[in-house]
Design a protein around this motif. Sequence first.
Motif, short mmCIF file in Angstrom:
data_model
loop_
_atom_site.label_atom_id
_atom_site.label_comp_id
_atom_site.label_asym_id
_atom_site.label_seq_id
_atom_site.Cartn_x
_atom_site.Cartn_y
_atom_site.Cartn_z
N GLY A 1 15.55 61.36 5.99
CA GLY A 1 16.00 60.35 5.05
C GLY A 1 15.61 58.96 5.50
O GLY A 1 14.80 58.78 6.41
N SER B 1 22.32 58.76 13.22
CA SER B 1 21.61 58.41 11.99
C SER B 1 20.14 58.14 12.28
O SER B 1 19.25 58.60 11.55
CB SER B 1 22.27 57.18 11.34
OG SER B 1 21.54 56.76 10.22
N GLN C 1 21.33 61.88 -2.79
CA GLN C 1 21.71 62.61 -1.57
C GLN C 1 22.13 61.61 -0.49
O GLN C 1 21.57 60.52 -0.40
CB GLN C 1 20.52 63.43 -1.05
CG GLN C 1 19.93 64.40 -2.05
CD GLN C 1 18.71 65.10 -1.47
OE1 GLN C 1 18.80 65.78 -0.45
NE2 GLN C 1 17.57 64.92 -2.11
N ARG C 2 23.09 62.01 0.32
CA ARG C 2 23.52 61.13 1.41
C ARG C 2 24.10 61.95 2.55
O ARG C 2 24.89 62.86 2.33
CB ARG C 2 24.57 60.13 0.90
CG ARG C 2 25.08 59.18 1.99
CD ARG C 2 26.04 58.12 1.43
NE ARG C 2 25.35 57.17 0.59
CZ ARG C 2 25.54 57.03 -0.71
NH1 ARG C 2 26.43 57.77 -1.33
NH2 ARG C 2 24.86 56.14 -1.40
N TRP C 3 23.69 61.62 3.77
CA TRP C 3 24.36 62.10 4.97
C TRP C 3 24.99 60.88 5.64
O TRP C 3 24.28 59.93 5.97
CB TRP C 3 23.36 62.74 5.95
CG TRP C 3 22.79 64.05 5.52
CD1 TRP C 3 23.14 64.79 4.44
CD2 TRP C 3 21.75 64.78 6.19
NE1 TRP C 3 22.39 65.94 4.36
CE2 TRP C 3 21.52 65.96 5.43
CE3 TRP C 3 21.00 64.56 7.33
CZ2 TRP C 3 20.57 66.90 5.81
CZ3 TRP C 3 20.04 65.50 7.70
CH2 TRP C 3 19.84 66.66 6.95
N THR C 4 26.29 60.89 5.83
CA THR C 4 26.98 59.76 6.45
C THR C 4 27.36 60.12 7.88
O THR C 4 28.01 61.15 8.11
CB THR C 4 28.24 59.37 5.65
OG1 THR C 4 27.85 59.06 4.31
CG2 THR C 4 28.91 58.15 6.26
N ALA D 1 17.16 54.62 5.93
CA ALA D 1 18.35 53.77 6.09
C ALA D 1 17.91 52.39 6.55
O ALA D 1 16.77 52.19 6.96
CB ALA D 1 19.32 54.39 7.10
N THR E 1 25.69 51.03 1.24
CA THR E 1 25.60 51.82 0.03
C THR E 1 24.35 51.48 -0.77
O THR E 1 24.03 50.32 -0.96
CB THR E 1 26.85 51.59 -0.85
OG1 THR E 1 28.01 51.91 -0.09
CG2 THR E 1 26.80 52.46 -2.09
N ARG F 1 17.24 61.09 0.39
CA ARG F 1 18.50 61.05 1.16
C ARG F 1 18.67 59.73 1.90
O ARG F 1 17.77 59.28 2.62
CB ARG F 1 18.54 62.22 2.15
CG ARG F 1 19.86 62.35 2.88
CD ARG F 1 19.85 63.54 3.83
NE ARG F 1 19.76 64.79 3.10
CZ ARG F 1 18.73 65.61 3.13
NH1 ARG F 1 17.67 65.29 3.89
NH2 ARG F 1 18.72 66.73 2.44
N HIS F 2 19.84 59.13 1.75
CA HIS F 2 20.21 57.93 2.49
C HIS F 2 21.03 58.37 3.70
O HIS F 2 21.83 59.32 3.62
CB HIS F 2 21.04 57.01 1.58
CG HIS F 2 21.38 55.70 2.19
ND1 HIS F 2 22.55 55.01 1.92
CD2 HIS F 2 20.71 54.93 3.08
CE1 HIS F 2 22.57 53.88 2.60
NE2 HIS F 2 21.46 53.81 3.31
#
Length: 301
Positions: free
Chosen positions: A239, A230, A220-223, A241, A215, A198-199
């Motif tokens: 995740g 974050s 998977q990504r949680w923004t 980042a 990007t 997850r990013h």
Amino acid sequence: MMKVLPTPHIALDQWRALIAVVDSGGYAQAADALHKSQSSVTYAVQKIESVLGVSAFEIQGRKAVLTSTGHMLYRRALALVGEAGDLELAARKLSAGWEAEIGLAVEVLYPPDRLIAALARFGAEAPRTRVEVIESVLGGTGEALLGGQAEIAITPHIPPGFLGVPLINVRLVAVAAPSHPLHQLGRELGEKDLRPWRHLPVRATGSTRDRRTTTVEVEQRWTFSSMSMSIAAACAGHGFAWYPEARIQAELAAGLLKPLPLGGAEARFIDLYLVQADPDFAGPGVRRLAEILVADSALRS
């Protein structure tokens, strides 16, 4: 030796008359818009033509249309009248003293300690000037400048037509919690290693997104809308980042986050610039706050 400037023979009101005739579509309409008689508007345009020895309009059927020279005069008149209005506004600002409020758009990548130190110094010099800080992510600062919400922007992108003063080169680092499976691989990582995990990016507030920092191709990504959320998710092991190194110093020191071994690709760099909306006609408060921000950057570099 004092420079001798040419003496204008055409008044601003005469240029305004020419603009009004074009914008309104005729002499009668221009007279109504300017609250003047039609004869006075006609005389003003004829005065321009006679002084310059040109024809601004030609008759086509029943309508007066601009000649090629008239188009040039119209464009230059717009600029001249606009500059005169800007000059009057700037003079009124100066005569009234420091501004009541200044809009400052700041990229979230800018170190908070630098911003707060600059604001504290400015606040000591101008305690009655309010500062509205507009925090944005990856591009929103320039849009706040163009939209009139901010007089100063700290931005990674200099909008077309503006000048930017370099402030800082921000180092972003790819990190995850020490317990994250990526750290358990025990080897140098590649792009393919990131894809299953997850990013945790922060949503860009501008209409365009910078793919260098927001990007990466993952499943998977949680923004998030805030960097603090974050970072909290990353510390909890959800995740990975890229974050500004200055923003996560405490988490790195406490062992809550750990740089990912990406063979040098874990670091990314973004240049930030200071841009003023209109430096030629900026008020004293805007000029002083900009000076403090630039001076602080030079002192720390």
